[in-house]
Design an enzyme around this catalytic site. Structure first.
Site, PDB file in Angstrom:
ATOM      1  N   CYS A 122      -6.645 -39.886  19.239  1.00  0.00           N
ATOM      2  CA  CYS A 122      -6.475 -41.195  19.727  1.00  0.00           C
ATOM      3  C   CYS A 122      -5.130 -42.058  19.309  1.00  0.00           C
ATOM      4  O   CYS A 122      -4.952 -43.132  19.663  1.00  0.00           O
ATOM      5  CB  CYS A 122      -7.813 -41.991  18.713  1.00  0.00           C
ATOM      6  SG  CYS A 122      -7.191 -41.968  16.993  1.00  0.00           S
ATOM      7  N   ASP A 159      -3.963 -43.022  16.566  1.00  0.00           N
ATOM      8  CA  ASP A 159      -3.751 -43.827  15.272  1.00  0.00           C
ATOM      9  C   ASP A 159      -3.171 -43.218  14.177  1.00  0.00           C
ATOM     10  O   ASP A 159      -2.945 -42.080  14.339  1.00  0.00           O
ATOM     11  CB  ASP A 159      -5.251 -44.012  15.043  1.00  0.00           C
ATOM     12  CG  ASP A 159      -5.877 -44.975  16.140  1.00  0.00           C
ATOM     13  OD1 ASP A 159      -5.369 -45.701  16.520  1.00  0.00           O
ATOM     14  OD2 ASP A 159      -7.142 -45.188  16.051  1.00  0.00           O
ATOM     15  N   CYS A 167      -9.157 -47.228  13.572  1.00  0.00           N
ATOM     16  CA  CYS A 167     -10.272 -47.874  13.729  1.00  0.00           C
ATOM     17  C   CYS A 167     -11.205 -48.022  12.545  1.00  0.00           C
ATOM     18  O   CYS A 167     -10.729 -47.609  11.406  1.00  0.00           O
ATOM     19  CB  CYS A 167     -10.990 -47.088  14.522  1.00  0.00           C
ATOM     20  SG  CYS A 167     -11.594 -45.578  13.994  1.00  0.00           S
ATOM     21  N   CYS A 172     -11.657 -39.307  13.345  1.00  0.00           N
ATOM     22  CA  CYS A 172     -10.950 -40.422  12.691  1.00  0.00           C
ATOM     23  C   CYS A 172     -10.959 -39.993  11.109  1.00  0.00           C
ATOM     24  O   CYS A 172      -9.834 -40.366  10.612  1.00  0.00           O
ATOM     25  CB  CYS A 172     -11.891 -41.754  12.670  1.00  0.00           C
ATOM     26  SG  CYS A 172     -12.351 -42.050  14.407  1.00  0.00           S
TER      27      CYS A 172
HETATM   28 FE1  FES Z   1      -8.431 -43.569  15.976  1.00  0.00          FE
HETATM   29 FE2  FES Z   1     -10.701 -43.671  14.821  1.00  0.00          FE
HETATM   30  S1  FES Z   1     -10.310 -44.136  16.835  1.00  0.00           S
HETATM   31  S2  FES Z   1      -8.663 -43.127  13.825  1.00  0.00           S
END
Ligand code: FES
Length: 144
Positions: free
Chosen positions: A34, A36, A59, A103
């Protein structure tokens, strides 16, 4: 999507958020799924993690898993922290929806990256798998 009470609690009241100045180990990792990012700071004395803090651009599930991961390694030895798996973190949170399991990987990887940094600093050979450094993440969160 159903989240456990524990996930909601750690998401709403994350433990150990922030930075540690002059940390003994800092790890920054990015999530390939994602994009992140997570950063973990460790204060280590006599091979025991005496303090840990994290920051994430992630998230809710990433926040909850890193919060739980910091609780699981705080006060534990470096060796014990290296045994922490994302599965153990997810279990401690009473589970995550399958779509959110990716995640939880961030927390485990950030701990390993920070421990690798610590090993490097003290000149100890790194005898465990280290997540690949995410150049983009390092660009966004400058490392000292
Ligand atoms: Fe990226 Fe959860 S959607 S860490």
């Amino acid at each position: 999507m159903q989240y456990s009470e524990k996930v909601m609690d750690h998401f709403a009241h994350p433990r150990n958020v922030g930075e540690i100045e002059n940390a003994d180990g800092v790890g920054t990792v990015g999530n390939a799924t994602c994009g992140d990012i997570m950063q973990m700071f460790l204060k280590i004395e006599n091979d025991v993690i005496v303090d840990v803090k994290f920051k994430t651009f992630g998230c809710g599930a990433a926040i909850a898993t890193s919060s739980m991961a910091t609780e699981l390694i705080k006060g534990h030895t470096v060796k014990e922290a290296l045994e922490l798996t994302n599965k153990a973190v997810v279990e401690a949170l009473d589970g995550l929806p399958p779509i959110k399991i990716h995640c939880s990987v961030l927390a485990e990887e950030a701990v390993r990256a920070a421990l690798a940094d610590y090993y490097k600093k003290i000149g100890r050979e790194i005898d465990f798998e280290v997540p690949e450094k995410d150049e983009e993440a390092c660009h966004i969160i400058p490392e000292e």
